[in-house]
Design an enzyme around this catalytic site. Structure first.
Site, PDB file in Angstrom:
ATOM      1  N   ASN A   9       0.813  -1.218   0.021  1.00  0.00           N
ATOM      2  CA  ASN A   9      -0.003  -0.231  -0.056  1.00  0.00           C
ATOM      3  C   ASN A   9       1.099   1.344  -0.076  1.00  0.00           C
ATOM      4  OD1 ASN A   9      -1.745   2.058   0.508  1.00  0.00           O
ATOM      5  ND2 ASN A   9      -2.414   1.261   2.517  1.00  0.00           N
ATOM      6  N   TRP A  10       1.116   1.765  -1.098  1.00  0.00           N
ATOM      7  CA  TRP A  10       1.930   3.046  -1.241  1.00  0.00           C
ATOM      8  C   TRP A  10       1.216   4.360  -0.671  1.00  0.00           C
ATOM      9  CZ3 TRP A  10       3.811   2.320  -6.907  1.00  0.00           C
ATOM     10  CH2 TRP A  10       4.353   1.127  -7.149  1.00  0.00           C
ATOM     11  N   LYS A  11       0.052   4.294  -0.513  1.00  0.00           N
ATOM     12  CA  LYS A  11      -0.541   5.252   0.133  1.00  0.00           C
ATOM     13  C   LYS A  11      -0.263   6.563  -0.738  1.00  0.00           C
ATOM     14  CE  LYS A  11      -0.293   3.362   4.745  1.00  0.00           C
ATOM     15  NZ  LYS A  11      -0.077   3.456   6.133  1.00  0.00           N
ATOM     16  N   HIS A  99      -9.826   1.340   4.827  1.00  0.00           N
ATOM     17  CA  HIS A  99      -8.380   1.463   5.213  1.00  0.00           C
ATOM     18  C   HIS A  99      -8.638   2.369   6.595  1.00  0.00           C
ATOM     19  CE1 HIS A  99      -4.322   2.705   6.064  1.00  0.00           C
ATOM     20  NE2 HIS A  99      -3.878   1.594   5.643  1.00  0.00           N
ATOM     21  N   GLU A 101      -6.955   4.858   7.616  1.00  0.00           N
ATOM     22  CA  GLU A 101      -6.782   6.284   7.387  1.00  0.00           C
ATOM     23  C   GLU A 101      -7.952   6.929   6.601  1.00  0.00           C
ATOM     24  OE1 GLU A 101      -2.988   5.724   5.263  1.00  0.00           O
ATOM     25  OE2 GLU A 101      -2.041   5.261   7.400  1.00  0.00           O
ATOM     26  N   GLU A 170      -5.596  -4.501  10.952  1.00  0.00           N
ATOM     27  CA  GLU A 170      -4.741  -3.590  11.014  1.00  0.00           C
ATOM     28  C   GLU A 170      -5.057  -2.563  12.242  1.00  0.00           C
ATOM     29  OE1 GLU A 170      -2.707  -2.546   6.975  1.00  0.00           O
ATOM     30  OE2 GLU A 170      -4.404  -1.391   6.995  1.00  0.00           O
ATOM     31  N   GLY A 176       2.274   2.616  10.836  1.00  0.00           N
ATOM     32  CA  GLY A 176       3.141   3.527  10.414  1.00  0.00           C
ATOM     33  C   GLY A 176       3.843   4.144  11.751  1.00  0.00           C
ATOM     34  N   SER A 212       3.384  -1.742  10.506  1.00  0.00           N
ATOM     35  CA  SER A 212       4.638  -1.831  10.806  1.00  0.00           C
ATOM     36  C   SER A 212       5.292  -2.903  10.494  1.00  0.00           C
ATOM     37  CB  SER A 212       5.037  -1.085  12.171  1.00  0.00           C
ATOM     38  OG  SER A 212       4.595   0.200  12.456  1.00  0.00           O
ATOM     39  N   GLY A 233       2.682  -0.887   4.322  1.00  0.00           N
ATOM     40  CA  GLY A 233       2.713   0.382   3.935  1.00  0.00           C
ATOM     41  C   GLY A 233       4.213   0.788   3.708  1.00  0.00           C
ATOM     42  N   GLY A 234       4.960   1.353   4.718  1.00  0.00           N
ATOM     43  CA  GLY A 234       6.190   1.882   4.453  1.00  0.00           C
ATOM     44  C   GLY A 234       6.971   1.108   3.847  1.00  0.00           C
TER      45      GLY A 234
HETATM   46  P1  PGA Z   1       2.495   0.445   7.709  1.00  0.00           P
HETATM   47  O1  PGA Z   1       1.241   0.695   6.874  1.00  0.00           O
HETATM   48  O2  PGA Z   1       2.992  -0.833   7.144  1.00  0.00           O
HETATM   49  O3  PGA Z   1       3.267   1.830   7.073  1.00  0.00           O
HETATM   50  O4  PGA Z   1       2.530   0.390   9.113  1.00  0.00           O
HETATM   51  C1  PGA Z   1       0.209  -0.219   6.767  1.00  0.00           C
HETATM   52  C2  PGA Z   1      -1.032   0.187   6.362  1.00  0.00           C
HETATM   53  O5  PGA Z   1      -1.390   1.244   6.765  1.00  0.00           O
HETATM   54  O6  PGA Z   1      -1.521  -0.456   5.324  1.00  0.00           O
END
Ligand code: PGA
Length: 257
Positions: A9-11, A99, A101, A170, A176, A212, A233-234
């Site tokens: 997930n590149w956001k 998600h 966010e 999640e 994050g 994470s 994500g990251g």
């Molecule tokens: P993260 O994000 O790996 O940076 O914690 C995961 C996500 O939000 O899907």
């Protein structure tokens, strides 16, 4: 053979030039060392989708593409929105729905998550439904009932599409933050979720973990926590770390608990 699923997930990161570059790197990495037990998907921003699908087609890669969000409406006067049909036409396979966010920053409530999930499934795409509690809910020990409620709310009435639904757990406090849930916490939640999913008619759905995940903790989580893969994500923004997570899954998925 059951396969794990790892989604990057590149956001809101990487413009289309950067997206092309990273996609080429991921495709090359998997061409040189295939991950036979893992389905891999990339979830770039909307404006990168066409470029990413084109690169993967040109490379004859098995990597599929996910959108990070979609409208629950078919078409019409919804400025700024993108429809399921538009994504389908682009060759997109998955849509991430709900998600945290989107839930917390863009006021996506349970009803809107359910409507979006229905739109995705009725439109013929696969959904990755995200659920997870915040820290206060975890500390109050209400996390299992909270997540169960999110599952019931989103999945009631779409049982007929069960084979196209993946769920991602999640915990918001792990996204994050560099704080990963312990394997014990993930394992307990996986067990609770699988029970709830079975009672809703989704016993075949893959259940992923996100929060994470990185190259160093992926193998342990797969082995100890009974997950079917990851939403990353990251660590998905660099081919090296994303590749390491995919290969950890490939090595450990068959041996998982
Ligand atoms: P993260 O994000 O790996 O940076 O914690 C995961 C996500 O939000 O899907």
């Amino acid at each position: 053979m059951a396969k794990a699923l790892v989604i990057g997930n590149w956001k809101m990161n990487l413009d289309y030039v950067e997206a092309v570059h990273l996609t080429q790197q991921v495709a090359a990495l998997l061409a040189s060392r295939p991950a036979e037990r893992v389905d891999v998907a990339l979830a770039p921003p909307f404006v990168d989708l066409r470029s990413v699908t084109s690169v993967l087609e040109a490379e004859r890669s098995l990597v599929t593409v996910a959108a990070q969000h979609v409208s629950d409406r078919d078409n019409g006067a919804f400025t700024g929105e993108v429809s399921v049909a538009m994504l389908k036409r682009l060759g997109i396979t998955w849509v991430i729905v709900g998600h945290s966010e989107r839930r917390t920053m863009y006021h996506m409530d349970d009803a809107s998550v359910a409507d979006t999930l229905k739109a995705v499934l009725r439109g013929g795409l696969n959904a990755v439904l995200c659920v997870g509690e915040d820290l206060a809910t975890r500390e109050a020990e209400n996390h299992e009932s909270f997540v169960n409620h999110q599952l019931v709310s989103a999945l009631s009435g779409v049982e007929e599409f069960a084979e196209r639904v993946t769920v991602a757990y999640e915990p918001i406090w792990a996204i994050g933050t560099g704080v990963t849930a312990t394997t014990g916490q993930v394992d307990a939640m996986m067990a609770a979720m699988r029970l709830q999913l079975a009672s809703l008619g989704f016993s075949s759905s893959r259940v992923l973990y996100g929060g994470s995940v990185n190259a160093d903790n992926a193998a342990e989580i797969v082995t100890e926590a009974g997950v079917d893969g990851f939403l990353v994500g990251g660590a998905s923004l660099k081919a090296e770390s994303f590749g390491a997570i995919i290969h950890a899954c490939d090595d450990c998925y068959a041996e998982r608990r």
